[in-house]
Design a protein around this motif. Sequence first.
Motif, PDB file in Angstrom:
ATOM      1  N   GLU A  84     -35.397  14.176   8.931  1.00 43.66           N
ATOM      2  CA  GLU A  84     -35.346  13.154   7.994  1.00 43.66           C
ATOM      3  C   GLU A  84     -36.515  13.574   7.255  1.00 43.66           C
ATOM      4  OE1 GLU A  84     -35.840   9.133   8.259  1.00 43.66           O
ATOM      5  OE2 GLU A  84     -37.054   9.026  10.094  1.00 43.66           O
ATOM      6  N   THR A  86     -38.417  10.849   5.540  1.00 50.00           N
ATOM      7  CA  THR A  86     -39.218   9.625   5.322  1.00 50.00           C
ATOM      8  C   THR A  86     -40.470   9.529   6.079  1.00 50.00           C
ATOM      9  OG1 THR A  86     -37.134   8.571   5.261  1.00 50.00           O
ATOM     10  CG2 THR A  86     -39.088   7.093   5.296  1.00 50.00           C
ATOM     11  N   GLU A 116     -26.886  17.676  16.418  1.00 48.00           N
ATOM     12  CA  GLU A 116     -25.870  16.502  16.587  1.00 48.00           C
ATOM     13  C   GLU A 116     -24.585  16.973  17.199  1.00 48.00           C
ATOM     14  OE1 GLU A 116     -25.008  13.356  14.075  1.00 48.00           O
ATOM     15  OE2 GLU A 116     -26.336  13.694  12.679  1.00 48.00           O
ATOM     16  N   TYR A 261     -37.020   0.285   9.752  1.00 46.50           N
ATOM     17  CA  TYR A 261     -36.593  -0.523   8.520  1.00 46.50           C
ATOM     18  C   TYR A 261     -36.867  -2.084   8.813  1.00 46.50           C
ATOM     19  CZ  TYR A 261     -33.836   3.198   6.655  1.00 46.50           C
ATOM     20  OH  TYR A 261     -33.596   4.352   6.119  1.00 46.50           O
TER      21      TYR A 261
HETATM   22  P1  HAM Z   1     -29.751   8.441   7.563  1.00 41.39           P
HETATM   23  O1  HAM Z   1     -28.740   7.297   7.438  1.00 41.39           O
HETATM   24  O2  HAM Z   1     -30.069   9.008   9.017  1.00 41.39           O
HETATM   25  O3  HAM Z   1     -31.047   8.159   6.847  1.00 41.39           O
HETATM   26  O4  HAM Z   1     -29.049   9.632   6.837  1.00 41.39           O
HETATM   27  C1  HAM Z   1     -28.781   9.334   5.359  1.00 41.39           C
HETATM   28  C2  HAM Z   1     -27.352  10.114   5.094  1.00 41.39           C
HETATM   29  O5  HAM Z   1     -27.491  11.278   5.259  1.00 41.39           O
HETATM   30  C3  HAM Z   1     -26.096   9.656   5.813  1.00 41.39           C
HETATM   31  O6  HAM Z   1     -25.384   8.664   5.227  1.00 41.39           O
HETATM   32  C4  HAM Z   1     -25.151  10.849   5.685  1.00 41.39           C
HETATM   33  O7  HAM Z   1     -24.556  10.945   4.527  1.00 41.39           O
HETATM   34  C5  HAM Z   1     -26.189  12.204   5.797  1.00 41.39           C
HETATM   35  N1  HAM Z   1     -26.529  12.515   6.981  1.00 41.39           N
HETATM   36  C6  HAM Z   1     -27.138  12.133   8.109  1.00 41.39           C
HETATM   37  N2  HAM Z   1     -26.969  13.075   9.389  1.00 41.39           N
HETATM   38  C7  HAM Z   1     -26.076  14.028   8.831  1.00 41.39           C
HETATM   39  C8  HAM Z   1     -25.630  15.059   9.515  1.00 41.39           C
HETATM   40  N3  HAM Z   1     -25.990  15.567  10.589  1.00 41.39           N
HETATM   41  N4  HAM Z   1     -24.654  15.752   8.974  1.00 41.39           N
HETATM   42  C9  HAM Z   1     -24.527  15.623   7.600  1.00 41.39           C
HETATM   43  N5  HAM Z   1     -25.004  14.650   6.909  1.00 41.39           N
HETATM   44  C10 HAM Z   1     -25.633  13.938   7.277  1.00 41.39           C
HETATM   45  C11 HAM Z   1     -32.224   8.925   6.745  1.00 41.39           C
HETATM   46  O8  HAM Z   1     -32.217   9.970   7.057  1.00 41.39           O
HETATM   47  C12 HAM Z   1     -33.230   8.038   5.991  1.00 41.39           C
HETATM   48  N6  HAM Z   1     -34.626   8.870   6.127  1.00 41.39           N
HETATM   49  C13 HAM Z   1     -33.146   7.667   4.734  1.00 41.39           C
HETATM   50  C14 HAM Z   1     -34.223   7.014   3.944  1.00 41.39           C
HETATM   51  C15 HAM Z   1     -35.051   7.523   2.911  1.00 41.39           C
HETATM   52  N7  HAM Z   1     -34.750   5.831   4.281  1.00 41.39           N
HETATM   53  C16 HAM Z   1     -35.682   5.449   3.254  1.00 41.39           C
HETATM   54  N8  HAM Z   1     -35.921   6.543   2.576  1.00 41.39           N
END
Ligand code: HAM
Length: 419
Positions: A84, A86, A116, A261
Amino acid sequence: MERLPGFRDFYPEPLPQPDMWSADARQYIFSKWRQTARRYGFREYDGPPLEPLELFTTKSGEEIVGQLYNFQDKGERDVSLRPEMTPTLARMIAAHERSYKKPVKWFAIPQLFRYERQQKGRLREHFQLNADIIGEKDPAADAELIALLIDTLRSLGLTEKDFTVRLSSRNAWHDFFVRHHGNTAKEHEFYQIIDKLEREAQEQSAEKLGRIGFSLEDVSAFIEKSEPTPELKAILDNLNSRGLGDYVKIDYHVIRGLAYYTGIVFEAFDLKGEFRAITGGGRYDNLIKLISGDKVDLPALGFGMGDVVLLELLKARKLLPKFEATLDAFCLIEDESLRAESLKLIQDLRSAGLIADYSLTAAKSDKQFKRAQELKATQTVKLERNQAGELVARLKNLKTREELSVNPAEVAKQLCGTH
Ligand code: HAM
């Protein structure tokens, strides 16, 4: 050689098979992401795809840490591909926050890696639009960010009939927890049970809640009532003023899996409930302090919008445009003695910003013409010598069949006016 499971090849359109990933669709989404973020005054940043392992083990939370692509590099450093963005952003801000006026509004489009279990909407690599606001405590910042999220999805043709933003607050859950429990021990465990409520059997959730002194009835009643906190009310009012109120609803089921969070949290979902979350985000007011070792203390919030679920949704709603590669001009070189002059002409066209192509080697004229058609050229252009020995450019519009002779120096201008 096969590619690794969960990774993607992106091919230009037309795709050899319909279930393949389109480089054009990816580019289309990225350009909408960029345009909308810029319209909201966000600036683009980026960081390294490989980071010290510690950056993620500090605060991302167990779920992501269990999915890290980590290894030891040749210098025996423990490193990890970023799962990620962040923590990287928090590190970058902590290092140079004084150089930027607050609030900082930044966005990035990183590729992220999570080991995953592969399933619909989940791969081992994906791209995310990350938009974050740093240095503003007021819920006006939360509303601004959610408005950006809504407008980003609207820029791709999605409407309030296609998606909704489920808005929640860890503060509301914190108050609920303290009211029922009196202290904050096991609060994190409690959040994890709430996070899984919609995915787990009721009896299982009830049993887990019971173990830490809560009843499923109380929890369900709290969710059912969905009474907004003053903070949530301010965000709703703000979004209503923008005419975006129909896109959001209070939903306390959302609590978010990531550990950092602190306040408002939200997720965007398709309204038919066919897909996983399109976007997730929220406030993380303590992360920068933690990552900077208490040196910098700034409130922050942001979201991540993944490309995988978004693409599935756009495909299902038939909202992707038809991607056709087109050329402004294909230069026919029928007389090889004019190749040098033709190359000069092609160079002029490209310098003028036109998309121009030609046959790299000598070829029969019908073959060249066929190639022009295959590449969907709007025009062909061909140099010839007139009787006086002067060079003339002959243009042919392949749609209207109109033909025109112009001075070679005028071709770029002529095509810029018509393409
Ligand atoms: P997260 O909920 O882990 O948040 O990921 C955000 C979005 O990324 C998810 O809603 C999904 O659409 C996509 N996503 C996550 N993992 C996968 C995966 N393995 N394959 C495909 N799509 C995926 C974050 O990552 C936080 N860092 C967001 C954030 C930014 N919060 C504050 N600032």
